[in-house]
Design an enzyme around this catalytic site. Structure first.
Site, mmCIF file in Angstrom:
data_model
loop_
_atom_site.group_PDB
_atom_site.id
_atom_site.type_symbol
_atom_site.label_atom_id
_atom_site.label_comp_id
_atom_site.label_asym_id
_atom_site.label_seq_id
_atom_site.Cartn_x
_atom_site.Cartn_y
_atom_site.Cartn_z
ATOM 1 N N ASP A 175 28.688 -20.161 -106.814
ATOM 2 C CA ASP A 175 28.115 -21.604 -107.148
ATOM 3 C C ASP A 175 27.637 -22.246 -105.783
ATOM 4 O OD1 ASP A 175 27.710 -21.116 -109.942
ATOM 5 O OD2 ASP A 175 29.516 -22.069 -110.243
ATOM 6 N N TYR A 195 39.509 -16.381 -107.646
ATOM 7 C CA TYR A 195 39.219 -17.930 -107.729
ATOM 8 C C TYR A 195 40.478 -18.613 -107.458
ATOM 9 C CZ TYR A 195 34.908 -16.132 -109.707
ATOM 10 O OH TYR A 195 33.511 -15.372 -110.150
ATOM 11 N N TYR A 238 31.927 -16.468 -116.142
ATOM 12 C CA TYR A 238 31.633 -17.804 -115.896
ATOM 13 C C TYR A 238 32.938 -18.639 -115.588
ATOM 14 C CZ TYR A 238 26.650 -17.053 -116.451
ATOM 15 O OH TYR A 238 25.234 -16.415 -116.317
#
Ligand SMILES: [Zn+2]
Length: 263
Positions: free
Chosen positions: A89, A153, A225
């Site tokens: 993103d 992440y 996502y």
């Protein structure tokens, strides 16, 4: 071949097809608020208007522009594209070993260029760091785009009401490996088909909890996502962390720590 001459004997002329220059590497994106590729202004579509301050762009620069500018300073060329193994993103950093990419320069005037000098200049940008640049081909772009690399992440989130560490530590292992049904997020459904994809987390652990803040390290299959898995996207992603905790979860920071390519 780098340049193909097409002889048209009927018309007595020669067309030169100059093939693109492809270079591959891994990039780290150190700043938030930088898109991976050049993002034309939504209102004027690139012509320049009041919204974009005449730049024709949504953001002043991009990973693509930093990398391509330094290559084209050496190679010349009429345009560029950046092919990434997925994309983070705009507001997420890309850290660790970086993300594999191939930069494509259209109609370069020079192909034998000082790649190390170009990399050194990119790395003074303060925005993008590249490990190295090596020659690639158009076929490599196809393989790069097909790689289904898992990503790791770092997620910093806020929970309302605050959730304690014990509850988080009890909840995460249950979610790992459970099929996640993700409907195309509300934030991107205006530009992508509204479908449901099935993804899985490969691991998830609590790094630390302080008051209403929690830091997690999560590894997920390609195409998951993560923000939506955290907050649930109004029920479009199920199960979500928020749903299982029974608390609203807001993602404050997201960083990609690793792209597990090549296996
Ligand atoms: Zn504009």
């Amino acid at each position: 071949p780098d340049v193909v001459a097409v002889l048209d004997t009927g018309f007595d002329h020669v067309d030169l097809q100059v093939n693109p220059l492809y270079l591959r590497g891994r990039y780290r994106k150190l700043s938030r608020g930088v898109p991976q590729t050049r993002w034309p202004c939504r209102r004027c579509r690139g012509k320049g208007c009041a919204r974009c301050g005449g730049t024709g762009k949504m953001y002043p620069t991009s990973v693509e522009e930093v990398i391509a500018a330094e290559v084209m300073r050496e190679s010349g060329g009429t345009g560029h594209a950046l092919h990434g193994m997925g994309r983070e993103d705009v507001d997420a950093r890309m850290l660790g070993r970086g993300r594999p990419f191939i930069v494509e320069i259209k109609e370069p005037r020079k192909r034998r260029i000082d790649l190390n000098a170009a990399v050194r200049r990119m790395n003074t940008s303060g925005i993008v760091e590249v490990d190295q640049l090596t020659p690639a081909t158009g076929a490599d772009v196809v393989a790069l785009k097909e790689d289904r690399a898992a990503k790791t992440y770092r997620v910093l989130l806020r929970t309302v009401p605050p959730v304690d560490e014990a509850k988080l530590k009890g909840t995460l292992p249950v979610l790992v490996g459970e099929p996640i049904a993700q409907r195309t997020p509300g934030r991107v459904v205006h530009r992508r088909a509204d479908t449901i994809r099935a993804r899985r987390l490969l691991s998830a652990e609590v790094v630390g909890v302080e008051g209403d803040r929690a830091e997690l390290r999560v590894t997920a299959e390609a195409g998951t996502y993560i923000k939506e898995w955290v907050h649930g996207d109004g029920g479009r992603t199920r199960p979500s962390l928020a749903e299982r905790l029974g608390a609203a979860c807001e993602v404050l920071e997201l960083d990609v720590l690793d792209v597990h390519d090549g296996g």
